[in-house]
Structures are given as C-alpha cells and as structure tokens.
Design a protein around this motif. Structure first.
Motif, PDB file in Angstrom:
ATOM      1  N   THR A 234      -3.404 -47.587 -31.958  1.00 49.36           N
ATOM      2  CA  THR A 234      -3.328 -46.923 -30.859  1.00 49.36           C
ATOM      3  C   THR A 234      -4.216 -45.454 -30.914  1.00 49.36           C
ATOM      4  O   THR A 234      -4.656 -45.111 -29.997  1.00 49.36           O
TER       5      THR A 234
ATOM      6  N   VAL B 288       2.454 -37.472 -37.338  1.00 52.52           N
ATOM      7  CA  VAL B 288       3.005 -37.165 -35.696  1.00 52.52           C
ATOM      8  C   VAL B 288       4.318 -38.253 -35.869  1.00 52.52           C
ATOM      9  O   VAL B 288       5.451 -37.339 -35.540  1.00 52.52           O
ATOM     10  N   ASN B 289       4.424 -39.255 -36.534  1.00 54.88           N
ATOM     11  CA  ASN B 289       5.892 -39.759 -36.436  1.00 54.88           C
ATOM     12  C   ASN B 289       6.898 -39.143 -37.317  1.00 54.88           C
ATOM     13  O   ASN B 289       7.877 -38.970 -36.897  1.00 54.88           O
TER      14      ASN B 289
ATOM     15  N   CYS C  43       9.699 -42.946 -33.852  1.00 54.65           N
ATOM     16  CA  CYS C  43       8.275 -43.404 -33.247  1.00 54.65           C
ATOM     17  C   CYS C  43       7.427 -44.114 -34.159  1.00 54.65           C
ATOM     18  O   CYS C  43       7.434 -44.447 -35.385  1.00 54.65           O
TER      19      CYS C  43
ATOM     20  N   LEU D 282       3.652 -44.658 -33.745  1.00 55.37           N
ATOM     21  CA  LEU D 282       2.231 -44.477 -33.518  1.00 55.37           C
ATOM     22  C   LEU D 282       1.411 -45.071 -34.686  1.00 55.37           C
ATOM     23  O   LEU D 282       1.806 -44.808 -35.796  1.00 55.37           O
TER      24      LEU D 282
ATOM     25  N   ASP E 295       3.042 -45.867 -25.307  1.00 53.15           N
ATOM     26  CA  ASP E 295       1.816 -46.003 -25.739  1.00 53.15           C
ATOM     27  C   ASP E 295       1.172 -47.130 -26.225  1.00 53.15           C
ATOM     28  O   ASP E 295       0.218 -47.834 -25.870  1.00 53.15           O
TER      29      ASP E 295
ATOM     30  N   PRO F  48      -1.394 -39.871 -23.263  1.00 56.29           N
ATOM     31  CA  PRO F  48      -0.411 -40.601 -24.018  1.00 56.29           C
ATOM     32  C   PRO F  48       1.078 -40.196 -23.454  1.00 56.29           C
ATOM     33  O   PRO F  48       1.399 -39.127 -22.670  1.00 56.29           O
TER      34      PRO F  48
ATOM     35  N   TYR G 288       4.138 -38.037 -27.873  1.00 55.70           N
ATOM     36  CA  TYR G 288       3.060 -38.295 -28.741  1.00 55.70           C
ATOM     37  C   TYR G 288       2.049 -36.841 -28.455  1.00 55.70           C
ATOM     38  O   TYR G 288       1.681 -36.437 -29.651  1.00 55.70           O
ATOM     39  N   ARG G 289       2.351 -36.760 -27.240  1.00 54.84           N
ATOM     40  CA  ARG G 289       1.289 -35.427 -27.226  1.00 54.84           C
ATOM     41  C   ARG G 289       1.771 -34.383 -27.685  1.00 54.84           C
ATOM     42  O   ARG G 289       1.161 -33.431 -28.461  1.00 54.84           O
TER      43      ARG G 289
ATOM     44  N   ASP H  77       8.144 -46.719 -27.313  1.00 56.48           N
ATOM     45  CA  ASP H  77       6.950 -46.641 -27.655  1.00 56.48           C
ATOM     46  C   ASP H  77       5.795 -47.285 -26.441  1.00 56.48           C
ATOM     47  O   ASP H  77       5.024 -48.160 -26.682  1.00 56.48           O
TER      48      ASP H  77
ATOM     49  N   TYR I 168      -6.938 -43.927 -28.368  1.00 56.09           N
ATOM     50  CA  TYR I 168      -6.832 -42.561 -27.742  1.00 56.09           C
ATOM     51  C   TYR I 168      -8.404 -42.080 -28.106  1.00 56.09           C
ATOM     52  O   TYR I 168      -8.813 -41.487 -27.176  1.00 56.09           O
TER      53      TYR I 168
ATOM     54  N   ALA J 214      -1.453 -40.561 -37.993  1.00 54.95           N
ATOM     55  CA  ALA J 214      -0.196 -41.184 -37.160  1.00 54.95           C
ATOM     56  C   ALA J 214       1.168 -40.877 -37.876  1.00 54.95           C
ATOM     57  O   ALA J 214       2.035 -40.650 -37.274  1.00 54.95           O
TER      58      ALA J 214
END
Length: 429
Positions: free
Chosen positions: A50, A32-33, A44, A46, A338, A62, A66-67, A336, A54, A29
């Motif tokens: 969450t 990704v952020n 973001c 994430l 998701d 998503p 995020y993808r 956000d 997934y 997470a």
C-alpha cells in the motif's frame, strides 16, 4: 504521477534500527500502525504494498487515519507536505459521463422482474424446504432423469453466479420439487446447497440452515469428500448468517484440518479447500480476529498456488483472483479502506462470475465513502446495480452506502441515487 514528496520524506528519515540507513517502507508501515494503535486503540494494517502505491501516486488521498499516522511519523504538519491532495481516484469503475445513463439502460432490463418478485420467489423456496413432501410419490415414469436433475442444479448455480438471486431461487425450487429416491446423492446435496446459499444471501438464515443440513447429510452418504467439504462450508455460512459465528468458525476449522491432507490431490480439491478457507477468513474478520483471518488467507493462497489459475470447480470461482478479492473483503471488515482500494481498484476481475465482480465493487464503493470519494462510490454502486440488481439489492453493504450517500449526496440527489434508494427500501430524504 509519482508522489515524490512522500518518497523523499521517507528516505530522508533515518531507520529506527540505528543502522544510519533511510527508513524502509516496511519500517514506515510498522511505525504508522504502532502510532495509530497507541493514539486511538485502532488496529491498522498498513503494509509495504500500500505504501508503494502511495509513492507511485496510485492512491492520492489515503484515509484520514493513515494520513494522521504518516504526518506524525514523518514529522510534517500538512497533508500537502506529503503530496496528498483530495483528488478523485476514478479508478474503480468505467468512465461515466452521467451515472443516470446506466439507470436508463437498465430500467427496463430483464432483471427487474426478478427483483420485483423477490418475496414470492423466496417464499416459494422456503415452503418447499419446509413441506417435507414424500419423495416416493415422485418416483414415476415421468420422474426427471439424472441428467435433467444435474442440468437443473447447474442452472441454479449459474443464475446465482450471474447475480440473479431470484432466478437461482426459482431454479433451486424446481430442482428440490423434482427430487426422488433415484437422484444421485451428490446432485441432491448440491441442490440443497444452492438453496441454502441463496436463502442465506437473501436474509432467510433460519431456513438456509435446514437446507444446508440436508445437503451435508446427502453429501455424507455420497462418499465424495469434495462435495462434503463444499457443503460443510455452506453449512458454516448458514450458521454465521443465523448469528452463530463462533460455531461456524469451529466447524470451518474442523473441516479444514480434516481435509488438508487431501488438498494437493487435484486442482479441484485445492479449489474446494481454498474456498472453505476464504469463508473462514471473512468470518474471522467479522469476528474481530485479524490474526486468524490472515492465517486463513495465507493458507488459501497456498491452495490457489496448487489450483494454478482461476477455476470454477463445484462453482467455487476459486483461484488467485478470488483470494485477492477476499484480502479486500477482510481489509474492509477492519476498516482498512486504503488496502481495499489498493487491491481492488487495479484488480482485473472481468473473467470471474458476475457475483464475484459485484462483491468487490460493493467493498470499493464503501471504501469510497470512507475516504471521502462519494462520486466514485456512487459510480461504482451504479455500475454494480446495472449488472446484478438482485445481488446489490440483497447485500447489506448497499443499504449502508446508499444511506451515507443520501446524507450528503454527491452533486445533488441524482436519478441514480434515487433508484438505488428505492431498490433497498430507503425513502426519500
């Protein structure tokens, strides 16, 4: 069905800590952020919960940002390599074989008259607040008793919590018209409070501030610190609705600091305090301050722990569930979606006042738009309109969702979408 593709890909990636262990959800997470911020400048949020959804397959598609981040961090080229496929969620509303059937059921329902009379009802309330009629003239033998006044104010709050804004405005007008010098100052404060709340929600921020200010003055003279705090929250909301968001946040911060020491005295105190903090969280999010929004949410959760359950002290509908709803509200403010779906879709809210339920539905509907699930967005919005057409009509999210749906209607322009467009005043495409 669990998303084994994503879980296996994560567990086959090494932890960035250098431990030689598989990458944890928290590490993924964070990565990704960081990737999204570095490549797009977008903040973001994430999180572990969450990501867990997934991997459990609760969220199959998503949002695009995020993808993109997950593909980059986990080193794959296609969404399918991570088990993501654009399938309808179908989790945000009761099953509907035909959304138009909800329209047919509600077409001649009891709330339509309230919605149609919106302008006149709100205008009457505005005039009452600005008339400055002398209350001494009302102090007669026929003046309503204290119990009658309490019941009138309670009826206004009950109508508001049922999503009937015009009904609440009419009840508030009756309560204000009956005010006289013998009325309990706490009842007086609450009468002005419900007037301010309804007017703010209906787009009359200028007069809402007048009502809120009078309510604060009444609460100050009443000596009940919980009523005072509740009125300060409403005054801050009226400030923000009128465009004075920074002043509203300053007011909320000062009120919270002043009341914090009283919070644990009772569950009712925790409820009023926590509701103030939830307002602070949403205003902070709308002001673009994720750190302050999170601080307010965390403190509100502490208040919810003291409250112990979902309550409705002073019509706050406060408790753990309302804190969760505001987590979704804040996530939606930051885009956000998701997180909105992961919180809102499985959250049981049927026991809360309708106004709270519908507010969550509106965020879920716009999350559906953002993630490409337009069928679900329409279904969710239709469901909300069926139970609270007045609230749905007045909320700005509705207009945005309907406008997006009209641009690319799901399965053609249905009767349901046409009705929603008419409800918010959007002409046919």
């Amino acid at each position: 069905m669990a998303n084994e593709h994503l879980r296996r890909r994560r567990e086959s990636s090494l932890s960035p800590s250098g431990s030689g262990q598989p990458m944890t959800r928290a590490e993924l997470a964070e990565a990704v952020n960081r990737y999204v911020w570095t490549t797009t400048g977008q903040h973001c949020h994430l999180d572990v919960n969450t990501l867990a959804r997934y991997e459990r397959g609760q969220i199959r598609w998503p949002s695009a940002v995020y993808r993109d981040g997950l593909r980059a961090v986990l080193g794959v080229a296609r969404d399918a390599d991570l088990g993501f496929r654009p399938t309808p969620r179908g989790k945000t509303a009761a099953p509907l074989s035909n959304p138009d059937s909800w329209v047919a059921q509600g077409a001649s329902g009891p709330h339509d008259a309230q919605v149609g009379d919106s302008a006149s009802v709100m205008s009457t309330l505005r005039r009452e607040l600005m008339s400055y009629a002398p209350e001494l003239d009302r102090l007669t033998q026929d003046a309503p008793s204290g119990e009658t006044m309490r019941l009138r104010v309670a009826a206004a709050f009950t109508a508001y919590q049922a999503g009937h804004f015009e009904g609440a405005a009419a009840q508030a007008t009756e309560a204000l018209q009956a005010l006289h010098p013998g009325v309990d100052v706490r009842v007086r404060a609450l009468a002005y409070q419900i007037a301010a709340i309804v007017l703010s929600k209906a787009g009359h921020a200028d007069v809402a501030w007048i009502a809120a200010d009078r309510g604060v003055l009444a609460a100050e003279s009443g000596g009940d610190i919980r009523v005072r705090l509740s009125l300060l929250r409403t005054a801050a909301f009226a400030m923000a609705a009128g465009g004075h968001r920074e002043d509203a946040l300053i007011s909320i911060d000062a009120a919270a600091r002043d009341f914090e020491r009283h919070m644990a005295r009772s569950r009712a105190s925790a409820s009023v305090y926590g509701t103030l903090l939830l307002s602070g969280a949403v205003l902070s999010a709308n002001h673009g301050d994720p750190g302050l929004a999170t601080t307010y949410l965390d403190e509100a959760q502490r208040a919810a722990d003291v409250a112990g359950s979902d309550r409705n002290d002073l019509w706050t509908a406060f408790g753990p569930t309302n804190v969760a709803i505001h987590h979704a509200n804040v996530a939606a403010a930051f885009g956000d979606m998701d997180v909105v779906l992961s919180i809102g879709a499985p959250l049981p809210v049927e026991h809360l006042p309708i106004e709270r339920q519908v507010r969550l539905h509106l965020d879920i509907a716009r999350a559906g738009i953002a993630t490409g699930d337009r069928e679900d967005a329409l279904t969710t919005l239709v469901r909300a309109e069926a139970i609270a057409p007045s609230q749905v009509r007045h909320h700005p999210i509705t207009r945005k969702v309907v406008a997006s749906l009209i641009e690319a209607p799901p399965r053609g322009r249905s009767l349901a979408l046409s009705r929603l467009a008419a409800l918010v005043g959007i002409g046919a495409a």
